[in-house]
Scaffold this motif. Sequence first.
Motif, PDB file in Angstrom:
ATOM      1  N   ARG A   1       5.796  12.083   5.853  1.00  0.00           N
ATOM      2  CA  ARG A   1       6.351  11.032   5.059  1.00  0.00           C
ATOM      3  C   ARG A   1       5.356   9.982   4.333  1.00  0.00           C
ATOM      4  O   ARG A   1       4.278   9.469   5.070  1.00  0.00           O
ATOM      5  N   CYS A   2       5.475   9.777   3.164  1.00  0.00           N
ATOM      6  CA  CYS A   2       4.943   8.926   2.402  1.00  0.00           C
ATOM      7  C   CYS A   2       4.664   7.502   3.124  1.00  0.00           C
ATOM      8  O   CYS A   2       5.661   6.874   3.339  1.00  0.00           O
TER       9      CYS A   2
ATOM     10  N   ASP B   1       3.530   4.976   1.819  1.00  0.00           N
ATOM     11  CA  ASP B   1       3.976   3.617   0.893  1.00  0.00           C
ATOM     12  C   ASP B   1       5.144   3.418   0.330  1.00  0.00           C
ATOM     13  O   ASP B   1       5.750   2.602   0.521  1.00  0.00           O
TER      14      ASP B   1
ATOM     15  N   CYS C   1       2.204  12.378  -2.688  1.00  0.00           N
ATOM     16  CA  CYS C   1       3.579  12.260  -2.640  1.00  0.00           C
ATOM     17  C   CYS C   1       4.069  12.289  -4.155  1.00  0.00           C
ATOM     18  O   CYS C   1       3.696  11.810  -5.201  1.00  0.00           O
TER      19      CYS C   1
ATOM     20  N   SER D   1       1.204   8.622  -3.852  1.00  0.00           N
ATOM     21  CA  SER D   1       0.056   8.126  -2.911  1.00  0.00           C
ATOM     22  C   SER D   1      -0.572   9.097  -1.986  1.00  0.00           C
ATOM     23  O   SER D   1       0.208  10.382  -2.000  1.00  0.00           O
ATOM     24  N   GLN D   2      -1.486   8.913  -1.584  1.00  0.00           N
ATOM     25  CA  GLN D   2      -2.065  10.064  -0.572  1.00  0.00           C
ATOM     26  C   GLN D   2      -1.982   9.724   0.864  1.00  0.00           C
ATOM     27  O   GLN D   2      -2.446  10.240   1.670  1.00  0.00           O
TER      28      GLN D   2
ATOM     29  N   VAL E   1       0.072   9.275   4.418  1.00  0.00           N
ATOM     30  CA  VAL E   1       0.991  10.064   4.818  1.00  0.00           C
ATOM     31  C   VAL E   1       1.035   9.284   6.460  1.00  0.00           C
ATOM     32  O   VAL E   1       0.113   9.180   7.120  1.00  0.00           O
TER      33      VAL E   1
END
Length: 145
Positions: A38-39, A41, A53, A58-59, A61
Amino acid sequence: MSAALSRALPAQRVRIATDHVTEPFWQAARERRLTAPRCADCGHFRLPPTPFCPECQSQNVDWVRLSGRGSVFSFSVVRNIPGLDDAVVVAAVVDLPDAPGARLISNVIDADPDEVRIGMELIVDFSPISDGWLLPVFRPHRPRP
């Protein structure tokens, strides 16, 4: 009623490749836990795991442990597999209610293929595959009376 219940492919027929993005999923499966990224952010779930994502790029996680419940979103019954003439495999896209928007491609095992339906409730199990890994597969969920 079908003569044979659906089953997983033999362990030696299934191989996986892992990398830094997918390793947490496979390590959890090895411990008989179903997880999804799940991201961190925006909260978007994604399967298969991806380095970015798809919603916000976003990286960051978080790996979330799921209940193991699922339902059939789509499926196909596969028969007459070369070298496994008696095998019946139900390949399925599984909706995961604990990870909205995420779906997992897997197999439905121990089911009469003629009784598998879209929306059928499932529960995760884990099947041995090559190199000591475990593959998440799903069985029909039969609630206890």
